[in-house]
Write a protein that holds these residues in place. Structure first.
Motif, short mmCIF file in Angstrom:
data_model
loop_
_atom_site.label_atom_id
_atom_site.label_comp_id
_atom_site.label_asym_id
_atom_site.label_seq_id
_atom_site.Cartn_x
_atom_site.Cartn_y
_atom_site.Cartn_z
N GLU A 1 0.85 -1.20 0.00
CA GLU A 1 0.00 0.00 0.00
C GLU A 1 0.88 1.24 0.00
N HIS B 1 1.29 4.35 12.63
CA HIS B 1 0.49 3.96 13.81
C HIS B 1 0.83 2.54 14.25
N ALA B 2 1.27 1.72 13.29
CA ALA B 2 1.62 0.32 13.59
C ALA B 2 3.09 0.18 13.98
N GLY C 1 -2.46 8.03 3.35
CA GLY C 1 -3.24 7.24 4.31
C GLY C 1 -2.52 5.97 4.71
N ALA C 2 -1.93 5.29 3.73
CA ALA C 2 -1.21 4.04 4.00
C ALA C 2 0.01 4.31 4.88
N SER C 3 0.71 5.42 4.61
CA SER C 3 1.89 5.77 5.41
C SER C 3 1.49 6.08 6.85
N ARG C 4 0.36 6.75 7.01
CA ARG C 4 -0.13 7.08 8.36
C ARG C 4 -0.44 5.80 9.13
N ARG C 5 -1.09 4.85 8.44
CA ARG C 5 -1.42 3.57 9.10
C ARG C 5 -0.16 2.81 9.50
#
Length: 199
Positions: A12, A23-24, A16-20
């Motif tokens: 991804e 967070h992980a 948005g994918a980088s933010r997720r």
């Protein structure tokens, strides 16, 4: 020193994918260069963050393992959070063992305490440069460059052309005619006044 970095391919992409990922506890990154397609990767944040505290990490050929496949790389850029201790993104450049690389290498200053300008003249060492860009083959890259101040007098400076480099390594600035000042010993007025008073 051999430094290994573990990564996996990133499927991804986008904000948005980088933010997720962050967070992980992961860091998005990219590998490019050596005539190959760029590859988006992700790394474990804490492992990367602590590795990056090591000075050698920034001036060494790293072994980057992506899904188990190893390749030699240099770290080229890292973006950090404005105020938190978080790595936001990292760029690695592939290294061709037969092509010269340009990268910055830190200086390690030695013998400042025995320099005549300090010991006899009471001067203060000023580090004008803390690193310099060098050109060499990947297997010749030094982790640091030693700068010996043992003969430096007060009011005098040490320039790039006075520094002994390992075989095969050259300062990029010197190749362009820029013989920059690396360190200087500043005379302290108080010391001169005391000498005059003693006389």
């Amino acid at each position: 020193m051999s430094i290994e970095v573990i990564a996996t391919k990133r499927v991804e992409q986008g904000t948005g994918a980088s933010r997720r990922l962050r967070h992980a506890g992961k860091v998005p990154g990219i590998i490019y260069g050596a005539g190959q397609e760029p590859v988006a990767i992700e790394l474990v944040h804490n492992d990367l963050y602590y590795a990056m505290q090591n000075e050698a990490f920034h001036a060494s050929i790293l072994t980057l393992k992506v899904d188990g496949k190893a390749e030699p790389v240099l770290i080229r850029d890292a973006q950090y959070h404005p105020w938190k201790q978080i790595v936001m993104h990292v760029d690695f450049q592939r290294v061709n063992p037969n092509e010269k690389i340009h990268t910055k290498v830190p200086f390690h200053f030695i013998n400042a305490d025995v320099a005549p300008g300090v010991k006899l003249g009471g001067g203060i060492v000023s580090h004008v440069m803390t690193e310099a860009e060098v050109e060499c083959l990947p297997n010749q890259l030094p982790e640091f460059i030693e700068v010996d101040l043992k003969n430096l007098e007060a009011g005098h400076s040490l320039h790039l052309d006075s520094i002994k480099l390992p075989a095969g390594v050259a300062f990029v600035a010197l190749k362009h005619g820029d013989n920059g000042t690396v360190a200087t010993i500043l005379s302290v007025r108080g010391a001169a006044t005391e000498e005059a008073a003693a006389e």
